[in-house]
Design a protein around this motif. Sequence first.
Motif, PDB file in Angstrom:
ATOM      1  N   SER A   1       0.819  -1.219   0.000  1.00 39.63           N
ATOM      2  CA  SER A   1       0.000   0.000   0.000  1.00 39.63           C
ATOM      3  C   SER A   1       0.853   1.270   0.000  1.00 39.63           C
ATOM      4  CB  SER A   1      -0.921   0.000   1.231  1.00 39.63           C
ATOM      5  OG  SER A   1      -0.154   0.052   2.437  1.00 39.63           O
ATOM      6  N   PHE A   2       2.175   1.112   0.097  1.00 39.98           N
ATOM      7  CA  PHE A   2       3.070   2.279   0.045  1.00 39.98           C
ATOM      8  C   PHE A   2       2.933   2.939  -1.326  1.00 39.98           C
ATOM      9  CE2 PHE A   2       7.106   4.507  -0.377  1.00 39.98           C
ATOM     10  CZ  PHE A   2       7.274   5.044   0.889  1.00 39.98           C
ATOM     11  N   PRO A   3       2.760   4.262  -1.389  1.00 43.32           N
ATOM     12  CA  PRO A   3       2.518   4.947  -2.675  1.00 43.32           C
ATOM     13  C   PRO A   3       3.651   4.712  -3.670  1.00 43.32           C
ATOM     14  CG  PRO A   3       2.100   6.416  -0.824  1.00 43.32           C
ATOM     15  CD  PRO A   3       2.746   5.199  -0.263  1.00 43.32           C
ATOM     16  N   LEU A   4       3.335   4.076  -4.767  1.00 42.76           N
ATOM     17  CA  LEU A   4       4.342   3.751  -5.774  1.00 42.76           C
ATOM     18  C   LEU A   4       4.875   5.001  -6.461  1.00 42.76           C
ATOM     19  CD1 LEU A   4       5.785   1.454  -7.309  1.00 42.76           C
ATOM     20  CD2 LEU A   4       3.869   1.437  -8.909  1.00 42.76           C
ATOM     21  N   GLU A   5       4.023   6.016  -6.571  1.00 40.65           N
ATOM     22  CA  GLU A   5       4.415   7.203  -7.344  1.00 40.65           C
ATOM     23  C   GLU A   5       5.215   8.208  -6.518  1.00 40.65           C
ATOM     24  OE1 GLU A   5       0.588   7.863  -5.247  1.00 40.65           O
ATOM     25  OE2 GLU A   5       1.420   6.308  -6.557  1.00 40.65           O
ATOM     26  N   MET A   6       5.368   8.002  -5.215  1.00 42.25           N
ATOM     27  CA  MET A   6       6.071   8.979  -4.368  1.00 42.25           C
ATOM     28  C   MET A   6       7.574   8.922  -4.619  1.00 42.25           C
ATOM     29  SD  MET A   6       6.005   9.490  -0.224  1.00 42.25           S
ATOM     30  CE  MET A   6       4.315  10.082  -0.220  1.00 42.25           C
ATOM     31  N   ALA A   7       8.161  10.050  -4.926  1.00 40.00           N
ATOM     32  CA  ALA A   7       9.596  10.125  -5.196  1.00 40.00           C
ATOM     33  C   ALA A   7      10.379  10.188  -3.891  1.00 40.00           C
ATOM     34  CB  ALA A   7       9.904  11.349  -6.053  1.00 40.00           C
ATOM     35  N   LYS A   8      11.662   9.744  -3.949  1.00 38.61           N
ATOM     36  CA  LYS A   8      12.471   9.714  -2.734  1.00 38.61           C
ATOM     37  C   LYS A   8      12.788  11.112  -2.220  1.00 38.61           C
ATOM     38  CE  LYS A   8      15.679   6.805  -2.031  1.00 38.61           C
ATOM     39  NZ  LYS A   8      16.908   5.993  -2.060  1.00 38.61           N
ATOM     40  N   ASP A   9      12.790  12.120  -3.107  1.00 39.76           N
ATOM     41  CA  ASP A   9      13.092  13.478  -2.655  1.00 39.76           C
ATOM     42  C   ASP A   9      11.873  14.190  -2.072  1.00 39.76           C
ATOM     43  OD1 ASP A   9      11.673  13.703  -4.974  1.00 39.76           O
ATOM     44  OD2 ASP A   9      13.131  14.953  -6.044  1.00 39.76           O
ATOM     45  N   ASN A  10      10.740  13.473  -2.021  1.00 43.03           N
ATOM     46  CA  ASN A  10       9.544  14.051  -1.400  1.00 43.03           C
ATOM     47  C   ASN A  10       9.784  14.213   0.099  1.00 43.03           C
ATOM     48  OD1 ASN A  10       6.855  14.251  -0.137  1.00 43.03           O
ATOM     49  ND2 ASN A  10       6.065  13.758  -2.168  1.00 43.03           N
ATOM     50  N   PRO A  11       9.452  15.380   0.677  1.00 42.89           N
ATOM     51  CA  PRO A  11       9.710  15.602   2.110  1.00 42.89           C
ATOM     52  C   PRO A  11       9.023  14.571   3.018  1.00 42.89           C
ATOM     53  CG  PRO A  11       9.127  17.654   1.008  1.00 42.89           C
ATOM     54  CD  PRO A  11       8.884  16.565   0.021  1.00 42.89           C
ATOM     55  N   GLU A  12       7.921  14.009   2.559  1.00 42.12           N
ATOM     56  CA  GLU A  12       7.185  13.060   3.395  1.00 42.12           C
ATOM     57  C   GLU A  12       7.641  11.617   3.186  1.00 42.12           C
ATOM     58  OE1 GLU A  12       3.072  13.525   2.588  1.00 42.12           O
ATOM     59  OE2 GLU A  12       2.993  15.635   3.198  1.00 42.12           O
ATOM     60  N   TYR A  13       8.553  11.405   2.233  1.00 47.63           N
ATOM     61  CA  TYR A  13       8.931  10.033   1.865  1.00 47.63           C
ATOM     62  C   TYR A  13       9.531   9.264   3.044  1.00 47.63           C
ATOM     63  CZ  TYR A  13      11.322   6.150  -0.362  1.00 47.63           C
ATOM     64  OH  TYR A  13      11.765   4.902  -0.679  1.00 47.63           O
ATOM     65  N   GLU A  14      10.558   9.824   3.660  1.00 48.25           N
ATOM     66  CA  GLU A  14      11.272   9.101   4.716  1.00 48.25           C
ATOM     67  C   GLU A  14      10.361   8.817   5.907  1.00 48.25           C
ATOM     68  OE1 GLU A  14      14.363   7.035   6.346  1.00 48.25           O
ATOM     69  OE2 GLU A  14      14.148   7.854   4.327  1.00 48.25           O
ATOM     70  N   THR A  15       9.528   9.787   6.271  1.00 49.65           N
ATOM     71  CA  THR A  15       8.618   9.585   7.408  1.00 49.65           C
ATOM     72  C   THR A  15       7.625   8.469   7.124  1.00 49.65           C
ATOM     73  OG1 THR A  15       8.790  11.934   7.972  1.00 49.65           O
ATOM     74  CG2 THR A  15       6.935  10.702   8.911  1.00 49.65           C
ATOM     75  N   LEU A  16       7.061   8.480   5.898  1.00 50.31           N
ATOM     76  CA  LEU A  16       6.078   7.456   5.543  1.00 50.31           C
ATOM     77  C   LEU A  16       6.737   6.086   5.418  1.00 50.31           C
ATOM     78  CD1 LEU A  16       3.170   6.827   4.815  1.00 50.31           C
ATOM     79  CD2 LEU A  16       3.686   7.394   2.439  1.00 50.31           C
ATOM     80  N   PHE A  17       7.952   6.041   4.873  1.00 44.53           N
ATOM     81  CA  PHE A  17       8.649   4.771   4.694  1.00 44.53           C
ATOM     82  C   PHE A  17       8.970   4.139   6.046  1.00 44.53           C
ATOM     83  CE2 PHE A  17      12.725   2.485   4.301  1.00 44.53           C
ATOM     84  CZ  PHE A  17      12.319   1.480   3.443  1.00 44.53           C
ATOM     85  N   GLN A  18       9.528   4.932   6.940  1.00 37.91           N
ATOM     86  CA  GLN A  18       9.860   4.408   8.264  1.00 37.91           C
ATOM     87  C   GLN A  18       8.597   4.061   9.055  1.00 37.91           C
ATOM     88  OE1 GLN A  18      12.767   3.506   9.299  1.00 37.91           O
ATOM     89  NE2 GLN A  18      13.812   4.305   7.462  1.00 37.91           N
ATOM     90  N   GLY A  19       7.536   4.842   8.828  1.00 40.22           N
ATOM     91  CA  GLY A  19       6.274   4.531   9.506  1.00 40.22           C
ATOM     92  C   GLY A  19       5.691   3.214   9.044  1.00 40.22           C
ATOM     93  N   THR A  20       5.823   2.921   7.745  1.00 38.78           N
ATOM     94  CA  THR A  20       5.312   1.656   7.217  1.00 38.78           C
ATOM     95  C   THR A  20       6.094   0.479   7.786  1.00 38.78           C
ATOM     96  OG1 THR A  20       4.672   2.761   5.159  1.00 38.78           O
ATOM     97  CG2 THR A  20       4.798   0.369   5.119  1.00 38.78           C
ATOM     98  N   LEU A  21       7.428   0.602   7.794  1.00 36.45           N
ATOM     99  CA  LEU A  21       8.241  -0.445   8.404  1.00 36.45           C
ATOM    100  C   LEU A  21       7.948  -0.567   9.902  1.00 36.45           C
ATOM    101  CD1 LEU A  21      11.794  -0.169   6.793  1.00 36.45           C
ATOM    102  CD2 LEU A  21      10.061  -1.914   6.442  1.00 36.45           C
ATOM    103  N   GLY A  22       7.662   0.579  10.527  1.00 39.46           N
ATOM    104  CA  GLY A  22       7.340   0.556  11.956  1.00 39.46           C
ATOM    105  C   GLY A  22       6.046  -0.161  12.260  1.00 39.46           C
TER     106      GLY A  22
END
Length: 732
Positions: A365-386
Amino acid sequence: MNTATCRSIPRLRPNTRHLAVRPPHSRYTSTTTYTPPQSASSAPLRREPLLRPRPSDKPQTNHKQRSTIVPDTIAPQLSQAEITSVFSQELFVFRCDVTATQIPAAMLSYKQLSEAGVLMPNDISNLARQLHARYRMDKIKEDILPHVKTLIEDFKANKIPGHPLASVHLLSCLKDMEEFACSDEFWAWLVQQDENYCDARTYGSAIECLAYQGVSLSVMEALWEDALDRYSTTTVPSVAMNTGRGVPVMLLQGIITARLFHGNWRAAYEAFDICTRLYPTLTPPRIYELFIYERPIREAYIIFLMACRAGTPPKPGVLTPVLKEVWLKTHDVRAMIRLVYSFVGAGGKPNAIHLNSLIGGILGSFPLEMAKDNPEYETLFQGTLGVVRPLILAFNQMGVPLSPASFNTIISVGGKLKRQELVLSGFQELLAAGLKPNMVTYRTLVNAVGDMKDETLLEQSWDMLKKGRQELQQKWDMMDWKALIRACVATGREDFLHKELEENKMKLGSMFVHNIKGVLHRATLPAAKKPQEEANPKPPTKQQLEKEVRALTEIFTSGQIQDFSARDSEALFDISPSDGNPEGVTLSPEQEAELRTIYEKLTIPTKVIDAQDQTTGGTKSITGYSVDALRWENWKAVNRLLFEAECYDIEQERRKIKATQDASGETVVVENKDKKEKNVGYEFMFWNEDQAKARIKAEIEDVVHGRRTGKEGWRKQEMNVRGRLVNRKWNN
């Protein structure tokens, strides 16, 4: 929505042989009433006063009593007369062997005891049940079929006493073995016998057996009506047909199977409605499973949750395909979590496959279209793993051990999402958990490289696979090279593949190398055009996922049965809407009261069944519902199922028309009918149109009048009306 269901139950081609249907006016007198053998040595062993009177010995009445259901486990025990018998030791050993499913030993004793005439009807019933159970476990026909035929021949020869449940298990066992010639012959004999051998439950088993042969639905409906006419405990068989009064669950299961296999979902839901209304906490899991396997996933999803809410969760193996189909058809990860939550909350035991499905859904369910330079990327990625980490821990606390498979899922999903950091994180988490990678892990890494088309990781991942193969002392597997071929073709590094083949050709052998080259040739052919995928629903937010997983971990750690009555039923059944299916809304108190009034008009009051009182400890289910409240919730759920089925049919019809137009170059013109496009079943409660409300209320009064006067077809009319009493609305 794909037309496929969770699993296709295999069926044979229609049988054109003559099938035994009892003549409508034949007498039901058994031609083989069992009497124990008489001899000088066996005469003192007769214990007629200890036997229950047979139906043929009772005064003839208009209504026959239902047979007592044999419990699942019968502890070996002897009566006082049996203890003093010369066969007491042999009888006790026989019953112990039957209970332990020691079939060869039991059948050795059976021959002597049957000749002596000391076996009781329950002995025969338990033996038939265990024969069936043994075949289901081992699937070795040659070990069981001769014994099944022995029992059938002894029935016909009057060597052993009969029992309707013994006949049920013998027919079911023959069905599972696909020995339909034998089952048809046995049924032709059974249908002429009295209740020592055949009752309404036996009819249900026979109908199910015929359904698997593809027999015409009209033949099975005739058997259904014949069973009601012969065994109904009501004065009028039509009352039993429409209300279910006096109808055993096994008979309902048989006709449900027949109707589902023939695609008559309206009639199948009619029987399901009767079953869940009369036996809200006693409906067998098998009936729920039939709908789960035969109906589309949106209906299967609701049926599964209904089973959990009743306190009878299906087997873990049933949850697995439901989770898979929910993800494939809806991509609704919250619905997947809700399935596992309800399953565990009803007492089910999850396994590693369920964990892997949830991990795949959450990460997918992680957004496929979100780019790594998006300010919200790291927070959402770590939140999903969390979210994934506590989920794995919760399953571990439920007795599901940590395994590389869960982390392999993380690596695989990372590749599909083209997230290198997720692939590497999955591998690192596996090592941090103290686990060792297996060959599947290494192959998954190579496949992930192909999914990401990441040339930088190609050689590294392949070197890891080769080293892992040596450490695990595994031989080369074609799957290893298929993964490499896929990765090399995706990254444009076919030269690397040829280099590896050249280095290993002596170890692989000429035939293995030839097969690898064949796979490479097919992989380089132009790919077929993939069908356009449906738009995925909006992914859940980090807060929504955390809330769902937190609730799941709480029910895992509590170790208690969930109180389903505290949850909103609409929220329980919530699933992402599709193009052809609207979303749900919550009923207002006024609308709930109005719907309750309709329920009371359409529903015939039923008494709580005595057996249900014994099973549930009163009139309350183990999931917190009173029996009456559960009947009310089941009634609303069936309304929802009828609506979902109607929407599915309309959507499939639209797809067929669209496919026809596309194939003809849009030269086919579809007639534009002057009617509401989406007039399926939501106008009464939510469009609030006075004209629509008046029309449906008039139809309800027609149903009530038809029921009172015995008008033919009133039950079908009721089901049509109920499909329009759902809390749904369209977004546009």
